[in-house]
Design an enzyme around this catalytic site. Structure first.
Site, short mmCIF file in Angstrom:
data_model
loop_
_atom_site.label_atom_id
_atom_site.label_comp_id
_atom_site.label_asym_id
_atom_site.label_seq_id
_atom_site.Cartn_x
_atom_site.Cartn_y
_atom_site.Cartn_z
N LYS A 209 64.70 8.78 13.57
CA LYS A 209 66.07 8.29 13.45
C LYS A 209 66.39 7.29 14.56
CE LYS A 209 67.89 12.63 11.55
NZ LYS A 209 68.45 12.12 10.29
N ARG B 158 65.13 19.25 2.33
CA ARG B 158 64.83 19.68 0.96
C ARG B 158 63.44 20.32 0.87
NH1 ARG B 158 65.79 13.61 -0.77
NH2 ARG B 158 67.15 13.94 1.03
#
Length: 523
Positions: free
Chosen positions: A275, A349
């Site tokens: 990130k 996920r």
């Protein structure tokens, strides 16, 4: 902060907080106080731009004729529009104002007439709930704070004619508030304090409430074939954990439980798909879903819910290193399905995929709800006002939406469908973990839906990325970790499970439903 109940009376010291209805209508306590002070309250109301609007407040310091330190007037709005939420906001606003003023004790009286739309007992309990929620403060790492900068409030007394019944009504609310407090505390902690192992340690005392707490280590998960979860964890020095919390409160202990599953990425650097550095410190709360599940289990067990519930948290840290998962890697999930990892920052996920399968394989739940700070896309779509809701079951989606409205933890249902499912097809595996930039929150939900063992199992996914942390104070939600989801899902259990005698029946399933706020029409 201690919360007690007492009969209405003008206290001798401290602060008195009373409710004022629209157009500055005072109740019996306010009228009595106005007379004792020689009309000082009435003059103050006329002198200020205060009309009794909901949430607005006015402070009267050292009023003449009484020994109180101060009186705080808080608006309640129109009488016929007063709700449980109005009264919780009254309690939270009161504590917020008192915290800034330095009072150690205070009495709170919504001062409602007998024909108010909320009963006196519930009103007192709701004020107590609001005060408890609004009084949360995470300050354990502030070592140089001056005494005058700290809230001095130690005791709040709610004034009501029926203290015993009010206390009884508040008891289950207090249990839920303690669950919210746990969630907020876990989410607020820095990642060097809360990581997979320490998260599990923090919830072990839930056993005192009747919750069975079990922790699966890396070896057990590897034996189960949880390649997706373990792939996320492999770049970190912190070993992963699967936390399982089981509470059997229904009369039929063998009845299928409702399952709640939380994403617990205790720090998310993005992995190799790292990130940007700006704002990365916020990724300590990427375990917000797991925090909600832990707080929910505390709330349900604390109020002795008539339901069988299982809470599962997939706990990992997502870090870049020489052992980290790479973009392009293929992992095999517990379900046997394979996933091409396109983006290591779409890791939540992957964690949930294995935990979802494990929950169904072991517990055979009647309903499944997962929570995750899953996508930045949901923040772009809904901001901080709503959580994203995805579901294959109209009944379940309707119950969650209605509960969100009642608890002021609003959700907005988005669609699912085959067209979105095609976006995560892989050229070399069964699926890929990320599509393109379009419909990012939806494709994430489509990914999770692939890990339902049966399409007939009612399932809902809540993307709480935009509502887990707040940058501003609200009456019952101080700035920081919100605890969003604990009250919402506690209400869902009360409505769906306890409301039908603890029998969790199947919900209606539907394809391609979404885009609706409020109740979803049944087909």
């Amino acid at each position: 902060m201690k919360v007690t109940f007492a009969k209405p009376a003008i206290p001798d010291k401290g602060a008195l907080v009373i409710g004022v209805r629209e157009d500055n209508t005072l109740g019996s306590t306010g009228t009595e106080l106005d007379e004792l002070t020689g009309g000082q309250l009435g003059r103050a109301l006329k002198a200020e731009r205060f009309k009794g609007e909901a949430g607005k407040s006015l402070v009267v310091n050292a009023p003449h004729g009484v020994t109180l330190d101060r009186v705080i007037l808080i608006g309640l709005g129109k009488l016929d529009a007063i709700t449980a939420g109005t009264l919780e906001s009254f309690g939270g606003t009161a504590v917020g104002r008192l915290g800034a003023l330095g009072d150690e004790t205070a009495a709170l009286d919504p001062d409602l007439p007998e024909d108010a739309p909320v009963s006196a007992v519930e009103a007192a309990a709701r004020v107590a709930m609001g005060a408890t929620l609004g009084g949360f403060r995470f300050d354990r790492y502030r070592t140089r704070e001056k005494p005058e900068e700290k809230p001095a409030l130690r005791k709040v007394t709610i004034l009501t004619d029926d203290q015993a019944e009010a206390k009884k009504a508040f008891a289950p609310m207090q249990a839920v508030a303690e669950g919210v407090d746990l969630t907020r505390s876990l989410v607020s902690e820095p990642a060097n304090v809360i990581y997979p192992e320490s998260f599990c340690e923090r919830v072990k005392d839930l056993a005192d409430l009747g919750v069975t707490v079990e922790v699966l280590d890396e070896a057990k998960m590897r034996k189960l074939g949880m390649g997706a979860l373990l792939g996320v964890a492999q770049g970190s020095a912190r070993p992963p954990r699967l936390l399982v919390m089981e509470y059997k409160g229904a009369k039929d202990k063998d009845a299928a439980p409702i399952a709640f599953i939380g994403k617990g990425v205790t720090f998310d650097s993005g992995g190799i798909s790292i990130k940007p550095s700006a704002g990365m410190e916020d990724m300590k709360w990427d375990m917000g879903g797991a925090g909600v599940v832990a707080g929910l289990m505390k709330a349900l067990a604390g109020r002795k819910a008539d339901a069988n519930v299982v809470g599962l948290c997939g706990l990992v840290e997502n870090m870049p290193s020489g052992t980290a998962q790479r973009p392009g890697d293929v992992v095999t999930t517990m379900s046997g399905q394979t996933v091409e990892v396109i983006n290591t920052d779409a890791e939540g996920r992957l964690v949930l995929a294995d935990v979802l399968w494990y929950a169904q394989d072991r517990f055979k739940p009647s309903r499944i709800i997962d929570l995750a700070t899953l996508t930045g896309a949901i923040i772009i779509s809904l901001g901080g006002e709503h959580a994203g809701l995805f579901s294959n079951a109209d009944d379940l989606a309707e119950a969650i939406t209605e509960a969100g409205t009642q608890m002021d933890e609003k959700v907005w249902r988005l669609p699912l469908g085959e067209a979105y499912d095609k976006m995560i097809r892989s050229d070399i595996a069964d699926m890929k973990n990320a599509g393109n930039r379009e419909a990012g929150s939806i494709t994430a939900a489509q990914f999770l839906q692939r890990f339902l063992k049966s399409k007939d199992t009612p399932w809902a996914h809540l993307d709480i990325a935009g509502v887990t942390w707040s940058k501003k104070d609200k009456a019952t939600v101080p700035k920081g970790a919100t605890g969003f989801g604990v009250r919402l899902l506690d209400r869902v259990v009360a409505d769906l499970i306890e409301g039908d005698g603890g029998k969790a029946g199947k919900g209606k399933t539907a394809k391609d439903k979404g885009g609706k706020s409020g109740k979803t029409k049944k087909k």
